[in-house]
Design a protein around this motif. Structure first.
Motif, PDB file in Angstrom:
ATOM      1  N   LEU A 170      31.203  42.734  40.637  1.00 34.23           N
ATOM      2  CA  LEU A 170      32.020  42.565  41.842  1.00 34.23           C
ATOM      3  C   LEU A 170      33.111  41.529  41.594  1.00 34.23           C
ATOM      4  CD1 LEU A 170      29.420  42.216  44.762  1.00 34.23           C
ATOM      5  CD2 LEU A 170      31.202  43.964  44.584  1.00 34.23           C
ATOM      6  N   THR A 171      34.246  41.703  42.265  1.00 34.55           N
ATOM      7  CA  THR A 171      35.330  40.708  42.138  1.00 34.55           C
ATOM      8  C   THR A 171      35.160  39.576  43.160  1.00 34.55           C
ATOM      9  OG1 THR A 171      36.686  41.904  43.722  1.00 34.55           O
ATOM     10  CG2 THR A 171      37.031  42.443  41.381  1.00 34.55           C
ATOM     11  N   ILE A 224      37.782  50.408  42.244  1.00 36.52           N
ATOM     12  CA  ILE A 224      37.535  49.907  40.896  1.00 36.52           C
ATOM     13  C   ILE A 224      38.862  49.750  40.180  1.00 36.52           C
ATOM     14  CG2 ILE A 224      36.491  50.439  38.662  1.00 36.52           C
ATOM     15  CD1 ILE A 224      34.478  52.175  40.222  1.00 36.52           C
ATOM     16  N   LYS A 225      39.027  48.587  39.596  1.00 40.67           N
ATOM     17  CA  LYS A 225      40.235  48.342  38.799  1.00 40.67           C
ATOM     18  C   LYS A 225      39.822  47.504  37.601  1.00 40.67           C
ATOM     19  CE  LYS A 225      44.842  46.512  39.326  1.00 40.67           C
ATOM     20  NZ  LYS A 225      45.619  45.558  40.077  1.00 40.67           N
ATOM     21  N   GLU A 226      40.278  47.898  36.443  1.00 39.09           N
ATOM     22  CA  GLU A 226      39.996  47.164  35.208  1.00 39.09           C
ATOM     23  C   GLU A 226      38.520  46.796  35.078  1.00 39.09           C
ATOM     24  OE1 GLU A 226      42.890  44.132  35.692  1.00 39.09           O
ATOM     25  OE2 GLU A 226      44.535  45.507  35.237  1.00 39.09           O
ATOM     26  N   GLY A 227      37.672  47.774  35.379  1.00 41.93           N
ATOM     27  CA  GLY A 227      36.234  47.595  35.146  1.00 41.93           C
ATOM     28  C   GLY A 227      35.525  46.713  36.153  1.00 41.93           C
ATOM     29  N   LYS A 228      36.224  46.318  37.223  1.00 39.55           N
ATOM     30  CA  LYS A 228      35.570  45.500  38.258  1.00 39.55           C
ATOM     31  C   LYS A 228      35.749  46.164  39.612  1.00 39.55           C
ATOM     32  CE  LYS A 228      35.806  41.196  35.848  1.00 39.55           C
ATOM     33  NZ  LYS A 228      35.932  39.766  35.932  1.00 39.55           N
ATOM     34  N   VAL A 229      34.816  45.883  40.505  1.00 39.14           N
ATOM     35  CA  VAL A 229      34.831  46.613  41.771  1.00 39.14           C
ATOM     36  C   VAL A 229      35.024  45.659  42.951  1.00 39.14           C
ATOM     37  CG1 VAL A 229      32.283  46.670  41.891  1.00 39.14           C
ATOM     38  CG2 VAL A 229      33.613  48.338  43.170  1.00 39.14           C
ATOM     39  N   LEU A 255      24.318  49.802  47.754  1.00 37.26           N
ATOM     40  CA  LEU A 255      23.392  48.667  47.784  1.00 37.26           C
ATOM     41  C   LEU A 255      22.090  49.149  48.410  1.00 37.26           C
ATOM     42  CD1 LEU A 255      25.741  45.809  49.077  1.00 37.26           C
ATOM     43  CD2 LEU A 255      25.227  46.442  46.718  1.00 37.26           C
ATOM     44  N   PRO A 256      21.018  49.193  47.638  1.00 39.78           N
ATOM     45  CA  PRO A 256      19.741  49.627  48.198  1.00 39.78           C
ATOM     46  C   PRO A 256      19.318  48.715  49.358  1.00 39.78           C
ATOM     47  CG  PRO A 256      19.626  49.484  45.809  1.00 39.78           C
ATOM     48  CD  PRO A 256      20.917  48.877  46.210  1.00 39.78           C
ATOM     49  N   GLU A 257      18.306  49.142  50.090  1.00 40.08           N
ATOM     50  CA  GLU A 257      17.853  48.382  51.268  1.00 40.08           C
ATOM     51  C   GLU A 257      17.645  46.905  50.941  1.00 40.08           C
ATOM     52  OE1 GLU A 257      14.332  50.178  53.125  1.00 40.08           O
ATOM     53  OE2 GLU A 257      15.079  52.095  52.369  1.00 40.08           O
ATOM     54  N   ASN A 258      17.981  46.053  51.871  1.00 39.99           N
ATOM     55  CA  ASN A 258      17.741  44.596  51.777  1.00 39.99           C
ATOM     56  C   ASN A 258      18.357  43.934  50.552  1.00 39.99           C
ATOM     57  OD1 ASN A 258      16.030  44.855  54.071  1.00 39.99           O
ATOM     58  ND2 ASN A 258      14.437  45.616  52.695  1.00 39.99           N
ATOM     59  N   LYS A 306      29.961  36.803  43.308  1.00 39.80           N
ATOM     60  CA  LYS A 306      31.031  37.305  42.450  1.00 39.80           C
ATOM     61  C   LYS A 306      30.455  37.512  41.039  1.00 39.80           C
ATOM     62  CE  LYS A 306      35.544  35.970  40.799  1.00 39.80           C
ATOM     63  NZ  LYS A 306      36.658  35.064  40.818  1.00 39.80           N
ATOM     64  N   GLU A 307      30.857  38.590  40.378  1.00 44.12           N
ATOM     65  CA  GLU A 307      30.393  38.959  39.020  1.00 44.12           C
ATOM     66  C   GLU A 307      29.001  39.590  38.995  1.00 44.12           C
ATOM     67  OE1 GLU A 307      32.468  39.014  36.514  1.00 44.12           O
ATOM     68  OE2 GLU A 307      34.047  37.784  37.425  1.00 44.12           O
ATOM     69  N   ASP A 308      28.297  39.611  40.126  1.00 49.95           N
ATOM     70  CA  ASP A 308      27.016  40.344  40.152  1.00 49.95           C
ATOM     71  C   ASP A 308      27.297  41.824  39.914  1.00 49.95           C
ATOM     72  OD1 ASP A 308      25.466  38.162  40.635  1.00 49.95           O
ATOM     73  OD2 ASP A 308      24.995  38.648  42.740  1.00 49.95           O
ATOM     74  N   PHE A 309      26.400  42.463  39.182  1.00 48.07           N
ATOM     75  CA  PHE A 309      26.568  43.899  38.939  1.00 48.07           C
ATOM     76  C   PHE A 309      26.003  44.703  40.101  1.00 48.07           C
ATOM     77  CE2 PHE A 309      28.216  44.825  34.681  1.00 48.07           C
ATOM     78  CZ  PHE A 309      28.393  43.511  34.240  1.00 48.07           C
TER      79      PHE A 309
END
Ligand code: AMP
Ligand code: MG
Length: 399
Positions: free
Chosen positions: A326-327, A344-349, A372-375, A381-384
């Protein structure tokens, strides 16, 4: 209410594949799936072909050859070469039976009507032998092969003018609502321009399905039953939007029940698209999609598309997935699973603004959905996160 993955599991369990077939002219078979193996009616190539511009030789002891003629692509002439003789030849031209190798012109010194080469050629070099791509009578493409542009070209190169493919699913789209008017009509207070029929039509078109669209269904039990009954009789798949919630004027659930459509599931723990219904009557599948436009489209991509692709024997069936960072940070207190319009741009969302299910503006700008699954709605930032590429994005995203 069931979980997203459970709902997808129910859809996956259905035997959806359409087995009826039809013959389609090769130029119209793009994206279609072969229902029978494709057997080659001829060898490819059907004659020995030169792979290069150069000289076709009957290999002799010496490095000097006498040039006895010329063969270009399309020529039917042939030469009976003697040892130490050659012909000038061009790419795609028929190689004489007596020639054993083609030497490329860059490796040849020409002097009057002789050539000199500096190394002994290998037998068969630069010659495309008969049947080296495909042997007459062999299976060239297997059953269930989807035809891409190369596939059409390949079939054409075999001279095959029509192919047997699975027929397309017959799909009917119904939109319900007293408030809906078609663009071009005056917009009196309380009315809105109807958009789900176009949105679903366009989404289906992206997968080469042209639906029948019924767009004037009022919020009455009678008109909902009438529209659904006709659609079920004529379709493999019915998509009906709106009227599936619990409002007093939501008649779709009741109409489906009265028509004997068996519920597979109703209501999914997700946002958008909670009041999603999936059911079937004999061989017809029915999705009742929540009327909010972003819910309708989201449910189409996530639930309808996998079934539709299975009906057409296509693979993969779902939107392509990946994990991307994530950006920005993101938080939501919603416990349901989320499908968020994203870019998505340049590999980031980036998750876009305006996520409300009544709003199409973010969807119009999106090239992906973040799932994003439940809960799981507190992210840095930067979390996949899991991203589902929307169809247009398949071409423009590099991973
Ligand atoms: P419903 O699911 O019928 O309760 O509709 C939910 C919301 O979506 C309402 O605000 C409707 O006006 C809107 N809606 C339903 N069908 C359509 C449609 N075909 N086009 C645009 N908006 C729609
Ligand atoms: Mg409604």
């Amino acid at each position: 209410m069931i979980a997203v993955e459970e709902a997808l599991g129910f859809i996956r369990k259905e035997k959806a594949e359409i087995l009826e077939t039809e013959f389609v002219a090769t130029p119209h078979a793009l994206g279609r799936v072969l229902s029978a193996p494709l057997v080659a009616p001829l060898n490819l190539p059907s004659f020995r072909q030169s792979a290069m511009d150069g000289y076709a030789l009957f290999i002799g002891e010496k490095h000097t050859y006498k040039v006895v003629g010329e063969i270009k692509a399309g020529d039917e002439t042939s030469f009976s070469l003697q040892k130490g003789e050659c012909v000038r030849i061009f790419t795609g031209a028929p190689v004489p039976d007596t020639a054993q190798a083609v030497v490329i012109q860059e490796k040849v010194t020409v002097k009057e009507n002789t050539i000199t080469i500096d190394a002994h050629p290998n037998k068969g070099q630069n010659i495309r032998e008969i049947g080296s791509q495909v042997q007459k009578g062999s299976v060239t493409l297997e059953k269930n092969q989807e035809l891409n542009p190369a596939g059409l070209g390949f079939i054409q190169s075999l001279g095959i003018q029509s192919v047997e493919v699975y027929r397309k699913p017959k799909v009917t789209v119904i939109v319900t609502g007293n408030e809906l008017v078609a663009p071009g009509s005056p917009l009196s207070k309380g009315k809105i321009f109807e958009s789900n029929s176009l949105l679903l039509d366009a989404a289906l078109n992206q997968f080469q399905v042209k639906p029948v669209v019924l767009s004037k269904v009022k919020d009455t039990l009678q008109s909902t039953i009438a529209a659904l009954e006709k659609a079920i009789d004529h379709s493999d798949l019915v998509l009906i939007s709106g009227g599936i919630s619990v409002g007093k004027y939501d008649f779709v659930g009741e109409a489906l029940a009265q028509l004997g459509v068996k519920e597979v599931f109703y209501k999914v723990k997700q946002r958008p698209g909670k009041p999603l219904f999936f059911g079937k009557k004999e061989r017809t599948f029915c999705f009742a999609l929540p009327g909010n436009p972003a819910s309708t489209l989201s449910c189409f991509y996530i639930y309808v598309l996998p079934l539709l692709n299975r009906m057409m024997h296509k693979n993969p069936t779902s939107l392509r997935r990946s994990q991307l960072p994530l950006t920005h940070s993101f938080h939501s207190s919603e416990p349901r699973a989320l499908f968020l319009k994203a870019f998505i741009k340049e590999g980031k969302v980036t998750i876009l603004d305006h996520q409300n299910s009544s709003m199409l503006i973010s969807f119009a700008k999106a090239n992906a959905l973040v799932y994003l699954p439940e809960n799981e709605a507190t992210l840095e930032k930067e979390d996949f996160v899991t991203v589902l590429f929307l169809p247009e994005a398949n071409q423009i995203v590099s991973e």
